[in-house]
Scaffold this active site. Structure first.
Site, PDB file in Angstrom:
ATOM      1  N   PRO A  59      -2.695 -42.516 -34.616  1.00  0.00           N
ATOM      2  CG  PRO A  59      -3.492 -42.644 -32.493  1.00  0.00           C
ATOM      3  CD  PRO A  59      -3.957 -42.501 -33.802  1.00  0.00           C
ATOM      4  CD  GLU A  60       2.085 -46.098 -37.479  1.00  0.00           C
ATOM      5  OE1 GLU A  60       3.057 -46.736 -37.481  1.00  0.00           O
ATOM      6  OE2 GLU A  60       1.894 -45.782 -38.908  1.00  0.00           O
ATOM      7  NE  ARG A  70     -13.076 -38.676 -39.211  1.00  0.00           N
ATOM      8  CZ  ARG A  70     -12.467 -39.317 -39.932  1.00  0.00           C
ATOM      9  NH1 ARG A  70     -10.959 -38.954 -40.181  1.00  0.00           N
ATOM     10  NH2 ARG A  70     -12.914 -40.024 -40.839  1.00  0.00           N
ATOM     11  NE  ARG A 121       1.926 -66.603 -37.385  1.00  0.00           N
ATOM     12  CZ  ARG A 121       1.312 -65.517 -36.877  1.00  0.00           C
ATOM     13  NH1 ARG A 121       0.606 -64.630 -37.188  1.00  0.00           N
ATOM     14  NH2 ARG A 121       1.128 -65.723 -35.363  1.00  0.00           N
TER      15      ARG A 121
END
Ligand SMILES: [Zn+2]
Length: 286
Positions: free
Chosen positions: A2-3, A117, A160
């Site tokens: 899921p996001e 799972r 970064r």
């Protein structure tokens, strides 16, 4: 997996159906579901008994239920297949029911953690001063958080020494963006996934952030509309939303902007989908 939008829909469901309720009984039906609670299932159940849940909170893809007046929270790990279901007490047990919580009120529903799972589970944690479970204290705010600092994110991005998709998936920089929404936002921004972040101008990074928010809000809108009628299906199952995607999963299909066949490339044990014309690779890696 899921996001963020799927997890947010789960959070809203918990807010609506679980907030303010006091636990009377916890049944742990599979030890793996509480393996992140080292003291074990019996201890987990004993600690929750008599506690009242506050409004569920979320940061990125992490979801937790604070316990009132304790400084502790129950963190939900949905893993690949975990679901938090609010079910009538007399509903038959799901085949993969792992944890059940009953409440002292007469609402007639219980909270169930179901996980085929068993990669997911529930665990109990002390809260940081910010109110986060300690194990996720390092997770950055997500772009839908009203306190997300756009300027700080854009500055960090530029400093970064990384590439743009890696940065989007870096949960210490910005949380909640997974592979699918990263590809969608990059396609909308016409940015190749390997573009060095140091080459992004302020307007470009602002545009990218806007697209990240747009794709998440669009998914939330879809989940939000199906939510009221599906309250018993308050879950974080992958594929829950009928997503309409422009990039992810569209290999060889025409780009919706220019018609060029979309491509898929292996990328950090996953795939990246992009339009080779709209999203030109950076020169150094071309
Ligand atoms: Zn294109």
């Amino acid at each position: 997996m899921p996001e963020l939008p799927e997890v947010e829909v789960v959070r809203r469901g918990l807010e609506r159906w679980i907030a303010g309720r006091t636990v009377t009984e916890v049944e742990v039906l599979h030890p793996r579901a509480v393996r992140r609670h080292p003291a074990g299932g019996a201890d987990f159940a004993a600690r929750l008994k008599g506690q009242r849940f506050e409004v569920a909170r979320r940061r990125g893809k992490y979801l937790w239920l604070p316990l009132a007046d304790t400084g502790t929270s129950v963190l939900g790990h949905l893993g690949m297949s975990g679901q938090l279901l609010v079910q009538p007490e007399d509903a038959p047990d799901e085949k993969h029911l792992r944890i059940r919580m009953r409440f002292e009120d007469s609402a007639g529903t219980e909270l169930r953690f179901v996980d085929q799972r068993t990669f997911g589970g529930l665990s109990l944690h002390a809260e940081t001063p910010d109110g986060l479970p300690d194990v996720i204290g390092h997770i950055a705010r997500d772009p839908l958080d009203p306190a997300f600092d756009d300027d700080a994110f854009q500055s960090a991005l530029r400093l970064r020494r990384t590439t743009v998709k890696r940065a989007l998936l870096d949960q210490s920089l910005i949380s909640g963006v997974g592979n699918i929404y990263a590809d969608e936002a990059l396609w909308r921004s016409r940015l190749h996934y390997d573009r060095p972040t140091g080459t992004l101008t302020r307007p470009r990074s602002a545009e990218l952030l806007g697209h990240v928010r747009d794709v998440m809000n669009a998914a939330l809108a879809v989940g939000g509309t199906s939510f009221d009628s599906l309250y018993v299906n308050v879950n974080g199952e992958s594929g829950y939303f009928d997503r309409s995607l422009d990039a992810y999963g569209r290999e060889d299909e025409p780009c919706r902007r220019c018609g060029t066949p979309m491509r898929r490339r292996a990328w950090m044990n996953r795939s990246s989908y992009f339009c080779p014309r709209c999203q030109r690779p950076p020169r150094a890696t071309a």
